[in-house]
Design a protein around this motif. Structure first.
Motif, PDB file in Angstrom:
ATOM      1  N   THR A 310       0.854  -0.997   0.164  1.00 49.92           N
ATOM      2  CA  THR A 310      -0.005   0.084   0.196  1.00 49.92           C
ATOM      3  C   THR A 310       0.847   1.249   0.054  1.00 49.92           C
ATOM      4  OG1 THR A 310      -1.565  -1.407   1.313  1.00 49.92           O
ATOM      5  CG2 THR A 310      -1.897   1.151   1.119  1.00 49.92           C
ATOM      6  N   SER A 312       3.859   1.339  -1.163  1.00 51.82           N
ATOM      7  CA  SER A 312       4.298   1.347  -2.609  1.00 51.82           C
ATOM      8  C   SER A 312       3.465   2.038  -3.483  1.00 51.82           C
ATOM      9  CB  SER A 312       4.844   0.233  -2.947  1.00 51.82           C
ATOM     10  OG  SER A 312       4.775   0.053  -4.359  1.00 51.82           O
ATOM     11  N   VAL A 313       2.384   1.811  -3.507  1.00 48.85           N
ATOM     12  CA  VAL A 313       1.175   2.538  -4.488  1.00 48.85           C
ATOM     13  C   VAL A 313       1.021   3.860  -4.350  1.00 48.85           C
ATOM     14  CG1 VAL A 313      -1.052   2.318  -5.223  1.00 48.85           C
ATOM     15  CG2 VAL A 313      -0.118   0.215  -4.742  1.00 48.85           C
ATOM     16  N   SER A 344       4.726  -3.347  -6.739  1.00 48.24           N
ATOM     17  CA  SER A 344       3.440  -3.750  -6.342  1.00 48.24           C
ATOM     18  C   SER A 344       2.795  -4.082  -7.969  1.00 48.24           C
ATOM     19  CB  SER A 344       2.664  -3.081  -5.290  1.00 48.24           C
ATOM     20  OG  SER A 344       2.689  -1.655  -5.790  1.00 48.24           O
ATOM     21  N   PHE A 345       3.042  -3.102  -8.728  1.00 48.00           N
ATOM     22  CA  PHE A 345       2.332  -3.343  -9.984  1.00 48.00           C
ATOM     23  C   PHE A 345       2.629  -4.652 -10.801  1.00 48.00           C
ATOM     24  CE2 PHE A 345       1.645   1.263  -9.073  1.00 48.00           C
ATOM     25  CZ  PHE A 345       0.472   1.311  -9.038  1.00 48.00           C
ATOM     26  N   HIS A 419      -0.009  -7.602  -2.781  1.00 47.95           N
ATOM     27  CA  HIS A 419       0.552  -6.664  -3.773  1.00 47.95           C
ATOM     28  C   HIS A 419      -0.806  -6.218  -4.670  1.00 47.95           C
ATOM     29  CE1 HIS A 419       5.173  -7.777  -3.808  1.00 47.95           C
ATOM     30  NE2 HIS A 419       4.411  -7.692  -2.457  1.00 47.95           N
ATOM     31  N   VAL A 423      -2.589  -2.658  -5.048  1.00 49.58           N
ATOM     32  CA  VAL A 423      -2.605  -2.120  -6.210  1.00 49.58           C
ATOM     33  C   VAL A 423      -4.157  -1.625  -6.595  1.00 49.58           C
ATOM     34  CG1 VAL A 423      -2.453  -2.468  -8.861  1.00 49.58           C
ATOM     35  CG2 VAL A 423      -0.613  -3.176  -7.172  1.00 49.58           C
ATOM     36  N   GLY A 426      -5.373   0.951  -4.584  1.00 48.54           N
ATOM     37  CA  GLY A 426      -4.985   2.251  -4.907  1.00 48.54           C
ATOM     38  C   GLY A 426      -5.584   2.649  -6.162  1.00 48.54           C
TER      39      GLY A 426
END
Ligand SMILES: O=c1ccn([C@@H]2O[C@H](COP(=O)(O)OP(=O)(O)O[C@H]3O[C@H](CO)[C@@H](O)[C@H](O)[C@H]3O)[C@@H](O)[C@H]2O)c(=O)[nH]1
Ligand SMILES: [Mn+2]
Length: 517
Positions: A310, A312-313, A344-345, A419, A423, A426
Motif C-alpha cells: 500500500t 508503494s502504491v 507492487s504493480f 500486492h 494495487v 490504490g
C-alpha cells in the motif's frame, strides 16, 4: 526522567549493589528520558512518524545530541559496539555528507525453515549492500543512526553540483552564494534562509538553537565541559514541543523530520534526504547490531506485506514518485526508488503468469502460438538472465539455495495476494473506474498436443510449488482468516482441479475421445 549525570566520575563500591561488585566502576547512569507525547481525539498523531518527530524536538532541548539512534519497540540492541562502527563512517573524511547509517534488520523467533521469508536476506544483504555503491541504502524504519542536521531538512554541504542525466557534468557551486533560481531543495547550503526557522520548525527557539552543530558533531572536549543542570523552564519547554498543536503551521512532517502521510513513512523519509543529495551507508556487522521480532503467522505476515505494498502504491501516486525527483538523486538511485513505487504493480503480470498455465490446460490452447525458434530464443535468454540474477543474489547475500527458494516462494505468494490487493485499492482510490482485462482466446492457435500438456503441466506445477508455504500456513492457523486467504485458496484449488482433470480425465470424456492427449 533521570536527572543529569554528575560532572565527575562516581566510583562504585562493593556496597552499591546487593550481589554485584561495582568497585572501580563508574556507576553514573546517562540521562534517560521516557517520552509520551500528547494525543487528543480528532487530532491526527501521525503514528510512528509523529512519535519520532516529538522525540527529535524534545531531545533537541534536553541534549541536542548531533546523532540519533532509532529502533522499533519490537527491536533491541544485540551488539553494543555497533554504534561505534556507525560513528566511524560519520566522523570519517567526507562523512559530513552522510545523513544516516542503516543496519540490516535481523529477527529472532522465526521458524527454522523461515516459511514466510521473514529474514528477507536477499533484500538486506543483497539489495541494500548494492545500494551502498550508489547513494546508499533506503531507510527501513529501524536500526538506523541519523545525523540530526539532516533530519532537520537541511541540504548536505557541497562544493559541486552534478548535472546531466547520469550526473556526469560537474559544476562548482558559487561560494559567494549568489542567487540560485529553482526549488528550495536545489539551493546550495550557504543561501539557506535561517530567518524562516519559526515557520519551518515551530515557535520553540531551542529546536533550531545551534543546529549547525549537528553537522559535524560537538567540538572536541565539549562533553567534558560542565553542563548546566536542567531547570524547570527547560523541562517545560520540552513538554511544550510534544503538545498536539506544536506542529500546526510548521513544516514538521512535510519537509522536516519524519515525513507524514504514508504507511511506509520510513522509505519516504529516507527518500527525502537522498533527494537533497545526502548519501547513506549500509553497515553490516559480524555480530548482529540489533534484533527484533517479525510476524510469524501467515495472516500477520500478509498484512505486513499488504501495508508495504500500500505504501508503494501511495508513493507511486504521490509527489514522492522518483520520476519527480530532484537532480541530486543519482540516476541509478532514482531507478531503485522507481522500483519501490512500481514493484507492487508487477502483481498484475504475476497473476497472469500464475493463471495462464491452468487456463491453457482448461482451454486446450497453449500460452504461445507456436514453439518457433524466435520464441525459444527469447525464453532461453530470459531463463539465463533469471538464473544469473539468482546466482548474484545467492552470491551477494551469502544465502543457501533453500533460503533463496523461500524468498521466491513468498514473492509469488505476496505478489498475487497482498500486492494485488494494494494495487487494486490504490487504483480504485485514484481512478474511479475498474479496468476489465479480457483474455482473448483468438490469439492462441493450435500447437502439438504433447507440448501443450507438458507446458501447461510444467508451469502449473511451478506455480503450485511457490504456494507450498501458503498452503501449509492455511492448514496450521487458527482464529480470524482474512478474505484474501479465501480468495487465494480458491485460486489454488482451481489450479489443482484443472491440473487434475487434465492428467486424469473423467471416464465419459475418454469414452467420447473428447480429451486430447
Ligand atoms: O502508532 C504507532 C505505530 C507504530 N509505531 C512504531 O512503529 C514500529 C513499527 O511497527 P510494527 O508494528 O513493528 O510494524 P513492522 O511491519 O514490523 O514495521 C516495519 O515496517 C515499518 C514501515 O512500514 C517500519 O516503520 C518499521 O521500522 C519496520 O520494522 C513499532 O515498533 C513502533 O515502535 C509507533 O510508534 N506508533
Ligand atoms: Mn516490527
Amino acid at each position: 526522567m533521570i536527572k543529569n549525570p554528575h560532572y565527575n566520575v562516581v566510583p562504585g563500591d562493593a556496597a552499591s549493589h546487593p550481589y554485584l561488585d561495582f568497585t572501580g566502576v563508574d556507576v553514573r547512569v546517562p540521562m534517560f528520558v521516557y517520552l509520551s507525547r500528547e494525543k487528543r481525539p480528532g487530532h491526527d498523531h501521525n503514528k510512528k512518524a509523529g512519535a519520532m518527530n516529538a522525540m527529535v524536538r524534545a531531545s533537541a532541548i534536553l541534549s541536542n545530541g548531533p546523532f540519533m539512534l532509532n529502533f522499533d519497540c519490537d527491536h533491541y540492541i544485540y551488539n553494543c559496539m555497533a554504534i561505534r562502527e556507525a560513528m566511524c563512517y560519520m566522523l570519517d573524511r567526507g562523512g559530513d555528507r552522510i545523513c544516516y547509517i542503516q543496519f540490516p534488520q535481523r529477527f529472532e523467533g522465526i521458524d527454522p525453515s523461515d516459511r514466510y521469508a521473514n529474514h528477507n536476506t536477499v533484500f538486506f544483504d543483497g539489495n541494500m549492500r548494492a545500494l551502498d555503491g550508489l547513494q546508499g541504502p533506503m531507510y527501513v524504519g529501524t536500526g538506523c543512526l541519523f545525523r540530526r542536521y539532516a533530519v532537520y531538512g537541511f541540504n548536505p554541504p557541497r562544493t559541486n553540483e552534478y548535472r546531466g542525466i547520469y550526473g556526469q557534468v560537474k559544476v562548482p557551486i558559487d561560494p559567494h552564494g549568489h542567487h540560485h533560481p529553482g526549488p528550495e531543495e536545489l539551493r546550495p547550503l550557504p543561501e539557506h534562509p535561517d530567518h524562516e526557522a519559526p515557520q519551518r520548525f515551530g515557535k520553540s527557539k531551542i529546536v533550531h538553537r545551534d543546529h549547525r552543530r549537528g553537522q559535524n558533531g560537538r567540538p572536541p572536549g565539549a562533553l567534558l565541559m560542565p553542563r548546566p543542570p536542567l531547570d524547570a523552564a527547560t523541562v517545560a519547554e520540552s513538554v511544550a514541543v510534544i503538545s498536539c498543536w506544536y506542529e500546526d503551521g510548521t513544516e514538521w512532517g512535510l519537509r522536516v523530520g519524519w515525513i507524514y502521510g504514508s504507511v511506509t513513512e520510513d522509505v519516504v523519509t529516507g527518500y527525502s534526504m537522498h533527494n537533497r543529495g545526502w548519501r547513506s551507508v549500509c553497515c553490516i556487522t559480524r555480530r548482529d547490531a540489533f534484533r527484533g521480532t517479525a510476524p510469524i503467522n501467515l495472516t500477520d505476515r500478509l498484512h505486513q506485506v499488504l501495508r508495504w505494498a500500500t505504501g508503494s502504491v501511495e508513493i507511486f501516486f504521490s509527489k514522492n514518485n522518483a520520476f519527480l525527483a530532484s537532480r541530486r538523486l543519482k540516476f541509478l538511485q532514482r531507478l531503485s526508488y522507481l522500483n519501490v513505487g512500481i514493484y507492487s504493480f508487477t502483481s498484475l503480470f504475476l497473476i497472469m503468469y500464475c493463471l495462464l498455465p491452468a487456463l491453457s490446460l482448461f482451454s486446450g490452447q497453449f500460452i504461445v502460438a507456436t514453439l518457433d525458434p524466435t520464441f525459444l530464443c527469447h525464453l532461453l535468454l530470459i531463463t539465463i538472465t533469471l538464473m544469473l540474477l539468482c546466482l548474484l543474489e545467492v552470491k551477494w547475500s551469502g544465502i543457501g539455495l533453500e533460503e533463496w527458494w523461500r524468498n521466491e516462494q513468498f514473492w509469488v505468494i505476496g505478489g498475487t495476494s497482498a500486492h494485488l490487493a494494494a494495487v487494486l485499492q490504490g487504483l480504485l482510490k485514484v481512478i474511479a473506474y475498474t479496468v476489465h482485462v479480457g483474455v482473448s482466446r483468438t490469439v492462441y492457435a493450435e500447437i502439438p498436443q504433447y507440448s501443450k500438456l507438458l507446458g501447461g503441466g510444467f508451469f502449473s506445477f511451478w506455480v503450485l510449488a511457490h504456494y507450498y508455504p501458503f498452503a501449509k500456513g492455511l492448514m496450521g492457523r487458527r482464529g480470524r482468516t482474512p478474505t484474501l486467504v479465501y480468495v487465494w485458496a480458491g485460486l489454488i484449488s482451481i489450479t489443482v482441479s484443472l491440473l487434475w482433470i487434465t492428467i486424469s480425465p473423467p471416464d465419459d470424456r475418454i469414452a467420447q475421445g473428447g480429451i486430447d492427449m
